[in-house]
Design an enzyme around this catalytic site. Sequence first.
Site, mmCIF file in Angstrom:
data_model
loop_
_atom_site.group_PDB
_atom_site.id
_atom_site.type_symbol
_atom_site.label_atom_id
_atom_site.label_comp_id
_atom_site.label_asym_id
_atom_site.label_seq_id
_atom_site.Cartn_x
_atom_site.Cartn_y
_atom_site.Cartn_z
ATOM 1 N N ASP A 134 9.009 4.758 -0.105
ATOM 2 C CA ASP A 134 7.895 4.830 -1.054
ATOM 3 C C ASP A 134 8.145 5.756 -2.242
ATOM 4 O O ASP A 134 8.099 5.319 -3.388
ATOM 5 C CB ASP A 134 6.618 5.235 -0.319
ATOM 6 C CG ASP A 134 5.395 5.185 -1.220
ATOM 7 O OD1 ASP A 134 5.283 4.252 -2.031
ATOM 8 O OD2 ASP A 134 4.547 6.083 -1.115
ATOM 9 N N CYS A 191 -2.499 -20.915 -4.776
ATOM 10 C CA CYS A 191 -3.603 -20.041 -4.358
ATOM 11 C C CYS A 191 -3.726 -18.842 -5.297
ATOM 12 O O CYS A 191 -2.739 -18.214 -5.664
ATOM 13 C CB CYS A 191 -3.364 -19.559 -2.935
ATOM 14 S SG CYS A 191 -4.648 -18.440 -2.314
ATOM 15 N N CYS A 194 -6.383 -13.763 -4.193
ATOM 16 C CA CYS A 194 -6.249 -12.317 -4.397
ATOM 17 C C CYS A 194 -6.597 -11.938 -5.829
ATOM 18 O O CYS A 194 -7.271 -10.929 -6.075
ATOM 19 C CB CYS A 194 -4.830 -11.856 -4.046
ATOM 20 S SG CYS A 194 -3.502 -12.631 -4.992
ATOM 21 N N CYS A 198 -9.996 -9.507 -6.785
ATOM 22 C CA CYS A 198 -9.734 -8.116 -7.172
ATOM 23 C C CYS A 198 -10.971 -7.531 -7.856
ATOM 24 O O CYS A 198 -11.449 -8.057 -8.864
ATOM 25 C CB CYS A 198 -8.533 -8.036 -8.113
ATOM 26 S SG CYS A 198 -8.154 -6.344 -8.645
ATOM 27 N N CYS A 240 -7.492 0.466 -1.212
ATOM 28 C CA CYS A 240 -8.257 -0.776 -1.279
ATOM 29 C C CYS A 240 -7.471 -1.869 -0.562
ATOM 30 O O CYS A 240 -6.253 -1.977 -0.732
ATOM 31 C CB CYS A 240 -8.507 -1.170 -2.730
ATOM 32 S SG CYS A 240 -9.461 -2.698 -2.942
ATOM 33 N N CYS A 243 -7.253 -7.382 -1.809
ATOM 34 C CA CYS A 243 -6.282 -8.441 -2.118
ATOM 35 C C CYS A 243 -5.466 -8.844 -0.893
ATOM 36 O O CYS A 243 -4.828 -9.902 -0.894
ATOM 37 C CB CYS A 243 -5.361 -8.029 -3.271
ATOM 38 S SG CYS A 243 -4.240 -6.661 -2.890
ATOM 39 N N CYS A 247 -6.370 -12.878 1.650
ATOM 40 C CA CYS A 247 -5.203 -13.764 1.636
ATOM 41 C C CYS A 247 -5.124 -14.621 2.903
ATOM 42 O O CYS A 247 -5.162 -14.079 4.017
ATOM 43 C CB CYS A 247 -3.922 -12.943 1.501
ATOM 44 S SG CYS A 247 -2.431 -13.968 1.549
#
Length: 379
Positions: A134, A191, A194, A198, A240, A243, A247
Amino acid sequence: MNIAELKEEIIRYSKTIGIDKIGFTTASTFDGLRNRLMIQQELGFQSGFEEPDIEKRVNPALLMDQPMSIISIALAYPTKMKDRVVSKPGERRGIFCRASWGDDYHLVLKDRLSKLEAYLEELVPDVRFTSMVDTGALSDRAVAERAGIGWSGKNCSIFTPEFGSYVYLGETITNIPFEPDEPLESKCGTCTKCIDACPTGALVQGGQLNAQRCISFITQTKGFMPDEFREELGNRIYGCDTCQTVCPENKGKDFHFHEEMEPDSEIVKPLLKPILHMSNKEFKEKFGRLSGSWRGKKPIQRNSIIALAHFKDESAVEDLIMLMKKDPRPVIRGTAAWALGKIGGEEAEKALQALQASENDPEVQQEIEKGLKMFNPIM
């Protein structure tokens, strides 16, 4: 042991130390990513938490001398609490996003990567490597995509066929020339769920995110939250999941493979009012093991105030008035003033009027005015 046999041995070993998926790719530059990052930078769509040097983000050779391969790993995390708690009037609760449940994932993945490194050293004494999770320079998602861990979804998450997008990612750059795995084909198709869902329109289009509008980023900022985002925050106090939860590829995905990732419902869905009065020590004792605590208590307290306003929790009025009177931080005082206006009531209005005369900070004054206008919109 030849390279192919070594790769199979690493795959076998990875399963014994709690790595749910592993993939291999070359250490060549991520040229397509460079172009996307340059566009993001020009548009001002970056969060500011990233490595600022784009070349370091796309060129492994700048991070280790003569790299040959990158090993990408993924660990699946839970999406449901075993012991669910419910928010109710007078005892309203906030929520941490699923990626912040359990122990800080940076530590969990570093543990797995360190075990993988030790095993590599055992098998190949002259091996060289550098690992990251990360906060490293490389894009975990770009590495995982090229290593065949999963495809890059329209919400900018990596989707694995097995675990959906509910995975933590990490990687190890090494001087061993492993045979690369094949990338997976995207299943997003036409699709756009998402993008449509949002809350703040942060997903500009499939695969492009304006981090400055993303609630996940906004909950980590330390200043006053822009008005337009306060209305969309709901009871989120960190991160959050929207999204991901909308899915279709994530439907029914819930894995409980790692004990250290299991959520304590009282911690990841905490009562909001007690958060307002926590000392630094109390905050660290309760939330310190979560990755969502990395920015300290101030953003979590600010977000908790906004969440109480979202619930219009009249039982919090006294707490918010106390913050306005005594908290030394303008962001907390000002957000409390705004929240009092949202909650309403005679006590809240009188408190705002009284404090308007004594408040010296201009930004807090603006928030008091916003709060009072909610009682009298024609002001």
